[in-house]
Design a protein around this motif. Structure first.
Motif, PDB file in Angstrom:
ATOM      1  N   ASP A 298     -29.528  15.167  -3.839  1.00 58.59           N
ATOM      2  CA  ASP A 298     -30.679  14.654  -2.638  1.00 58.59           C
ATOM      3  C   ASP A 298     -30.290  15.561  -1.730  1.00 58.59           C
ATOM      4  OD1 ASP A 298     -31.599  12.657  -4.707  1.00 58.59           O
ATOM      5  OD2 ASP A 298     -30.270  11.334  -3.818  1.00 58.59           O
ATOM      6  N   VAL A 299     -31.073  15.960  -0.852  1.00 60.25           N
ATOM      7  CA  VAL A 299     -30.797  16.635   0.443  1.00 60.25           C
ATOM      8  C   VAL A 299     -31.180  15.874   1.632  1.00 60.25           C
ATOM      9  CG1 VAL A 299     -31.599  18.519   1.856  1.00 60.25           C
ATOM     10  CG2 VAL A 299     -31.496  18.948  -0.759  1.00 60.25           C
ATOM     11  N   THR A 300     -30.105  16.005   2.476  1.00 61.53           N
ATOM     12  CA  THR A 300     -30.132  14.926   3.767  1.00 61.53           C
ATOM     13  C   THR A 300     -30.616  15.857   4.855  1.00 61.53           C
ATOM     14  OG1 THR A 300     -28.765  13.526   2.851  1.00 61.53           O
ATOM     15  CG2 THR A 300     -29.060  13.372   5.099  1.00 61.53           C
ATOM     16  N   LEU A 301     -31.580  15.347   5.690  1.00 64.73           N
ATOM     17  CA  LEU A 301     -31.847  16.126   6.978  1.00 64.73           C
ATOM     18  C   LEU A 301     -31.647  15.186   8.099  1.00 64.73           C
ATOM     19  CD1 LEU A 301     -35.178  17.476   5.839  1.00 64.73           C
ATOM     20  CD2 LEU A 301     -33.202  18.574   5.642  1.00 64.73           C
ATOM     21  N   LYS A 302     -30.989  15.633   9.066  1.00 68.38           N
ATOM     22  CA  LYS A 302     -31.003  14.809  10.306  1.00 68.38           C
ATOM     23  C   LYS A 302     -31.746  15.441  11.766  1.00 68.38           C
ATOM     24  CE  LYS A 302     -26.634  12.817   8.945  1.00 68.38           C
ATOM     25  NZ  LYS A 302     -25.233  12.731   9.218  1.00 68.38           N
ATOM     26  N   ARG A 303     -32.112  14.625  12.580  1.00 72.43           N
ATOM     27  CA  ARG A 303     -32.867  15.153  13.738  1.00 72.43           C
ATOM     28  C   ARG A 303     -32.879  14.034  14.680  1.00 72.43           C
ATOM     29  NH1 ARG A 303     -39.213  16.047  12.667  1.00 72.43           N
ATOM     30  NH2 ARG A 303     -39.794  13.553  12.525  1.00 72.43           N
ATOM     31  N   GLY A 304     -32.999  14.654  15.827  1.00 76.23           N
ATOM     32  CA  GLY A 304     -33.259  13.522  16.903  1.00 76.23           C
ATOM     33  C   GLY A 304     -34.556  12.915  17.016  1.00 76.23           C
TER      34      GLY A 304
ATOM     35  N   THR B 193     -28.875   4.465  15.345  1.00 73.54           N
ATOM     36  CA  THR B 193     -27.693   3.310  15.842  1.00 73.54           C
ATOM     37  C   THR B 193     -28.092   3.149  17.321  1.00 73.54           C
ATOM     38  OG1 THR B 193     -26.348   3.731  14.218  1.00 73.54           O
ATOM     39  CG2 THR B 193     -25.634   2.425  16.215  1.00 73.54           C
ATOM     40  N   LEU B 194     -28.587   2.103  17.813  1.00 73.63           N
ATOM     41  CA  LEU B 194     -28.824   1.750  19.145  1.00 73.63           C
ATOM     42  C   LEU B 194     -27.720   1.085  19.781  1.00 73.63           C
ATOM     43  CD1 LEU B 194     -32.715   0.918  18.870  1.00 73.63           C
ATOM     44  CD2 LEU B 194     -31.784   3.245  19.347  1.00 73.63           C
ATOM     45  N   ASN B 195     -27.248   1.454  20.915  1.00 77.42           N
ATOM     46  CA  ASN B 195     -26.114   0.958  21.822  1.00 77.42           C
ATOM     47  C   ASN B 195     -26.247   0.659  23.182  1.00 77.42           C
ATOM     48  OD1 ASN B 195     -23.704   0.001  22.751  1.00 77.42           O
ATOM     49  ND2 ASN B 195     -22.296   1.343  21.361  1.00 77.42           N
ATOM     50  N   ALA B 196     -26.530  -0.353  23.746  1.00 77.46           N
ATOM     51  CA  ALA B 196     -27.053  -0.751  25.233  1.00 77.46           C
ATOM     52  C   ALA B 196     -25.796  -0.315  26.122  1.00 77.46           C
ATOM     53  CB  ALA B 196     -27.216  -2.200  25.339  1.00 77.46           C
ATOM     54  N   LYS B 197     -24.571  -0.271  25.514  1.00 77.19           N
ATOM     55  CA  LYS B 197     -23.448   0.130  26.637  1.00 77.19           C
ATOM     56  C   LYS B 197     -23.400   1.723  26.936  1.00 77.19           C
ATOM     57  CE  LYS B 197     -20.284  -1.407  23.745  1.00 77.19           C
ATOM     58  NZ  LYS B 197     -18.905  -1.913  23.084  1.00 77.19           N
ATOM     59  N   GLY B 198     -24.519   2.336  26.614  1.00 76.41           N
ATOM     60  CA  GLY B 198     -24.688   3.750  27.126  1.00 76.41           C
ATOM     61  C   GLY B 198     -23.868   4.856  26.065  1.00 76.41           C
ATOM     62  N   GLY B 199     -23.782   5.831  27.085  1.00 71.53           N
ATOM     63  CA  GLY B 199     -22.913   6.905  26.277  1.00 71.53           C
ATOM     64  C   GLY B 199     -23.941   7.866  26.151  1.00 71.53           C
ATOM     65  N   GLY B 200     -23.431   9.143  25.839  1.00 70.79           N
ATOM     66  CA  GLY B 200     -24.286  10.299  25.786  1.00 70.79           C
ATOM     67  C   GLY B 200     -24.612  10.658  24.455  1.00 70.79           C
ATOM     68  N   ASP B 201     -24.832   9.670  23.538  1.00 69.78           N
ATOM     69  CA  ASP B 201     -25.379   9.761  22.054  1.00 69.78           C
ATOM     70  C   ASP B 201     -26.776  10.099  22.175  1.00 69.78           C
ATOM     71  OD1 ASP B 201     -22.851   9.564  21.393  1.00 69.78           O
ATOM     72  OD2 ASP B 201     -22.937   7.570  20.715  1.00 69.78           O
ATOM     73  N   VAL B 202     -27.169  11.153  21.245  1.00 67.29           N
ATOM     74  CA  VAL B 202     -28.506  11.218  20.951  1.00 67.29           C
ATOM     75  C   VAL B 202     -29.018  10.235  19.784  1.00 67.29           C
ATOM     76  CG1 VAL B 202     -30.178  12.938  19.890  1.00 67.29           C
ATOM     77  CG2 VAL B 202     -28.317  13.610  21.640  1.00 67.29           C
ATOM     78  N   ALA B 203     -30.284   9.762  19.971  1.00 67.61           N
ATOM     79  CA  ALA B 203     -30.946   8.914  18.998  1.00 67.61           C
ATOM     80  C   ALA B 203     -31.269   9.594  17.823  1.00 67.61           C
ATOM     81  CB  ALA B 203     -31.891   8.101  19.509  1.00 67.61           C
ATOM     82  N   MET B 204     -30.514   9.330  16.718  1.00 69.59           N
ATOM     83  CA  MET B 204     -30.966  10.325  15.541  1.00 69.59           C
ATOM     84  C   MET B 204     -31.579   9.578  14.448  1.00 69.59           C
ATOM     85  SD  MET B 204     -29.404  13.321  16.285  1.00 69.59           S
ATOM     86  CE  MET B 204     -29.148  13.909  14.696  1.00 69.59           C
ATOM     87  N   GLU B 205     -32.387  10.398  13.713  1.00 69.22           N
ATOM     88  CA  GLU B 205     -33.076   9.691  12.294  1.00 69.22           C
ATOM     89  C   GLU B 205     -32.561  10.577  11.328  1.00 69.22           C
ATOM     90  OE1 GLU B 205     -37.462   9.886  12.115  1.00 69.22           O
ATOM     91  OE2 GLU B 205     -37.672  11.880  13.137  1.00 69.22           O
ATOM     92  N   GLU B 206     -32.483   9.840  10.109  1.00 74.91           N
ATOM     93  CA  GLU B 206     -31.889  10.691   8.922  1.00 74.91           C
ATOM     94  C   GLU B 206     -33.046  10.410   7.892  1.00 74.91           C
ATOM     95  OE1 GLU B 206     -28.547   9.437   5.775  1.00 74.91           O
ATOM     96  OE2 GLU B 206     -27.810  10.157   7.785  1.00 74.91           O
TER      97      GLU B 206
END
Length: 154
Positions: free
Chosen positions: A66-72, A129-142
């Protein structure tokens, strides 16, 4: 045309084409591709009159992983539309696709190597993964693709 060289190419310039003609536009801009592999099964065999006291290993069928692709997350619905087709049991053309992954040189001008994923279809989608405490993370889908075979072209 790619040129053989002493130093390996970097793994950070690539294009993913989920549908023919797609690849350079943002919705096909994936940040990570993993799981490109193929495996050959082996059948073990030994005849009773074989003078050697070991089994012979004969090549059998092969399978691709199986091949996994990730993007914002960016509001594109192409992946979800594809998943919806399969979830609704549509056997229409386009459910299984030929996905192309092309690795480029540092100038992004030449294709170094391409992998053609034949019979690819969504197997699993994972949202951010959503986190209301913030940070600089990008919302990713896989997206995990089930692949019937992988061919390499250079």
């Amino acid at each position: 045309m790619p040129v053989f060289r002493e130093t390996p190419y970097g793994a950070f310039n690539f294009l993913v084409e989920l549908e023919r003609g797609q690849g350079k536009e943002p919705r096909a801009g994936f940040s990570e591709v993993s799981g490109l592999n193929t495996e050959i099964t082996v059948a073990e065999y030994r005849a009773g009159n074989d003078p050697q006291n070991h089994v012979r290993k004969l090549p059998g069928i092969y399978k691709s992983g199986d091949v996994t692709l990730k993007r914002g997350i960016m509001g594109a619905d192409d992946i979800w539309g594809w998943i919806t087709q399969i979830r609704q049991g549509e056997a229409a053309p386009g459910v299984k696709r030929e996905v192309m992954i092309r690795m480029l040189d540092e100038q992004r001008a030449n294709v170094v190597v391409s992998w053609k994923l034949r019979g690819a279809m969504p197997l699993k989608w994972t949202g951010p993964t959503l986190n209301a405490k913030g940070g600089g993370d990008v919302a990713m889908e896989e997206l995990v693709l089930s692949v019937e075979s992988i061919e390499m072209e250079s």
